[in-house]
Design a protein around this motif. Structure first.
Motif, PDB file in Angstrom:
ATOM      1  N   SER A   1      62.762  80.029  68.265  1.00 26.86           N
ATOM      2  CA  SER A   1      62.810  79.949  66.803  1.00 26.86           C
ATOM      3  C   SER A   1      62.384  78.576  66.292  1.00 26.86           C
ATOM      4  N   LYS A   2      62.636  77.556  67.069  1.00 24.91           N
ATOM      5  CA  LYS A   2      62.216  76.195  66.725  1.00 24.91           C
ATOM      6  C   LYS A   2      61.613  75.573  67.982  1.00 24.91           C
ATOM      7  N   PRO A   3      60.389  76.014  68.322  1.00 24.36           N
ATOM      8  CA  PRO A   3      59.815  75.590  69.611  1.00 24.36           C
ATOM      9  C   PRO A   3      59.421  74.119  69.629  1.00 24.36           C
ATOM     10  N   GLU A   4      59.516  73.545  70.814  1.00 23.48           N
ATOM     11  CA  GLU A   4      59.044  72.181  71.019  1.00 23.48           C
ATOM     12  C   GLU A   4      58.562  72.036  72.450  1.00 23.48           C
ATOM     13  N   THR A   5      57.690  71.085  72.641  1.00 24.32           N
ATOM     14  CA  THR A   5      57.159  70.780  73.969  1.00 24.32           C
ATOM     15  C   THR A   5      57.426  69.314  74.247  1.00 24.32           C
ATOM     16  N   LYS A   6      57.889  69.036  75.450  1.00 25.68           N
ATOM     17  CA  LYS A   6      58.132  67.655  75.858  1.00 25.68           C
ATOM     18  C   LYS A   6      57.049  67.218  76.836  1.00 25.68           C
ATOM     19  N   LEU A   7      56.531  66.034  76.620  1.00 21.55           N
ATOM     20  CA  LEU A   7      55.603  65.399  77.547  1.00 21.55           C
ATOM     21  C   LEU A   7      56.425  64.476  78.434  1.00 21.55           C
ATOM     22  N   LEU A   8      56.442  64.781  79.740  1.00 21.46           N
ATOM     23  CA  LEU A   8      57.253  64.028  80.695  1.00 21.46           C
ATOM     24  C   LEU A   8      56.348  63.334  81.708  1.00 21.46           C
ATOM     25  N   ASN A   9      56.749  62.143  82.139  1.00 18.84           N
ATOM     26  CA  ASN A   9      56.016  61.472  83.209  1.00 18.84           C
ATOM     27  C   ASN A   9      56.606  61.894  84.554  1.00 18.84           C
ATOM     28  N   ASN A  10      56.122  61.311  85.654  1.00 14.53           N
ATOM     29  CA  ASN A  10      56.590  61.735  86.975  1.00 14.53           C
ATOM     30  C   ASN A  10      58.004  61.245  87.301  1.00 14.53           C
ATOM     31  N   GLN A  11      58.596  60.407  86.446  1.00 14.61           N
ATOM     32  CA  GLN A  11      60.006  60.031  86.594  1.00 14.61           C
ATOM     33  C   GLN A  11      60.895  60.873  85.684  1.00 14.61           C
ATOM     34  N   ASN A  12      60.325  61.932  85.081  1.00 11.37           N
ATOM     35  CA  ASN A  12      61.030  62.861  84.197  1.00 11.37           C
ATOM     36  C   ASN A  12      61.512  62.198  82.899  1.00 11.37           C
ATOM     37  N   GLU A  13      60.829  61.146  82.468  1.00 10.01           N
ATOM     38  CA  GLU A  13      61.141  60.483  81.206  1.00 10.01           C
ATOM     39  C   GLU A  13      60.322  61.137  80.093  1.00 10.01           C
ATOM     40  N   VAL A  14      60.953  61.345  78.948  1.00 13.25           N
ATOM     41  CA  VAL A  14      60.270  61.964  77.813  1.00 13.25           C
ATOM     42  C   VAL A  14      59.378  60.914  77.147  1.00 13.25           C
ATOM     43  N   LEU A  15      58.072  61.189  77.141  1.00 15.36           N
ATOM     44  CA  LEU A  15      57.121  60.274  76.512  1.00 15.36           C
ATOM     45  C   LEU A  15      56.782  60.698  75.086  1.00 15.36           C
ATOM     46  N   ALA A  16      56.858  62.001  74.828  1.00 16.37           N
ATOM     47  CA  ALA A  16      56.538  62.518  73.497  1.00 16.37           C
ATOM     48  C   ALA A  16      57.166  63.886  73.328  1.00 16.37           C
TER      49      ALA A  16
ATOM     50  N   GLY B   1      48.283  58.715  85.986  1.00 16.19           N
ATOM     51  CA  GLY B   1      49.455  59.358  86.555  1.00 16.19           C
ATOM     52  C   GLY B   1      49.457  60.856  86.334  1.00 16.19           C
ATOM     53  N   ILE B   2      50.581  61.464  86.685  1.00 19.54           N
ATOM     54  CA  ILE B   2      50.768  62.903  86.543  1.00 19.54           C
ATOM     55  C   ILE B   2      51.811  63.131  85.454  1.00 19.54           C
ATOM     56  N   TYR B   3      51.514  64.090  84.562  1.00 17.48           N
ATOM     57  CA  TYR B   3      52.396  64.396  83.438  1.00 17.48           C
ATOM     58  C   TYR B   3      52.700  65.885  83.415  1.00 17.48           C
ATOM     59  N   LEU B   4      53.864  66.221  82.897  1.00 14.81           N
ATOM     60  CA  LEU B   4      54.278  67.605  82.727  1.00 14.81           C
ATOM     61  C   LEU B   4      54.500  67.864  81.245  1.00 14.81           C
ATOM     62  N   LEU B   5      53.924  68.936  80.745  1.00 16.51           N
ATOM     63  CA  LEU B   5      54.181  69.392  79.382  1.00 16.51           C
ATOM     64  C   LEU B   5      55.004  70.662  79.493  1.00 16.51           C
ATOM     65  N   LYS B   6      56.222  70.627  78.968  1.00 20.80           N
ATOM     66  CA  LYS B   6      57.167  71.721  79.154  1.00 20.80           C
ATOM     67  C   LYS B   6      57.665  72.194  77.793  1.00 20.80           C
ATOM     68  N   SER B   7      57.446  73.481  77.502  1.00 24.20           N
ATOM     69  CA  SER B   7      57.855  74.054  76.215  1.00 24.20           C
ATOM     70  C   SER B   7      59.229  74.701  76.330  1.00 24.20           C
TER      71      SER B   7
END
Length: 164
Positions: free
Chosen positions: A54-69, A44-50
């Motif tokens: 000051s407290k950075p994080e990145t979310k791994l999202l699938n193509n349904q915009n669900e947070v996987l990690a 599939g296709i995934y999006l990593l969005k930071s």
């Protein structure tokens, strides 16, 4: 199941391709000015969005915009932690002072070792998880961009110091 994959990226870009036995397994394409990327895998296709500074994080999202990690960073120690929605936790860290070796480890039975050499490298993994591999490459690029930004900032700072 031990597997060895090859990866490469362009010299002046941040687009990664990962190969298994010469065949493209997935690609990871970064945005030019943001710490975000789109990964295209066979699954599939995934999006990593930071987000955050000051407290950075990145979310791994699938193509349904669900947070996987969610990836959280420890800037001072150049480490990161990945927490998957399934509850799996992985620690990411550099393994040498040249920043050319890094690893992902759950401190139980899952581990991925990455090696880099001038825009390409190998990774040794005992699990077959594309999402984990792309997170490992993403974190490396995140810290690489952070270091380049810091070097440019210091160069500008010292350049202005010599003017006055």
């Amino acid at each position: 199941m031990e597997q060895v994959l090859n990866w490469r990226k362009g010299l002046f870009d941040s687009n990664y391709q990962v190969f298994n036995k010469g065949l493209l397994k997935f690609s990871l394409n970064f945005s030019s000015w943001k710490n975000s990327a789109i990964a295209t895998t066979q699954a599939g296709i995934y999006l990593l969005k930071s987000e955050g500074f000051s407290k950075p994080e990145t979310k791994l999202l699938n193509n349904q915009n669900e947070v996987l990690a969610i990836i959280t960073y420890d800037w001072l120690r150049f480490k990161a932690k990945i927490v998957f929605a399934s509850g799996d936790n992985f620690d990411w860290s550099f393994q040498n002072s040249w920043l050319s070796r890094w690893s992902l480890n759950d401190h139980q039975d899952k581990q991925i070792l990455f090696n880099a050499s001038s825009g390409n490298g190998l990774l040794h993994s005992n699990i077959d998880d594309d999402k984990l591999i792309l997170c490992g490459l993403f974190i490396r690029e995140y810290y690489s961009r952070l270091l380049v930004g810091f070097i440019i900032f210091m160069f500008i700072l010292f350049s202005f110091k010599s003017i006055f």
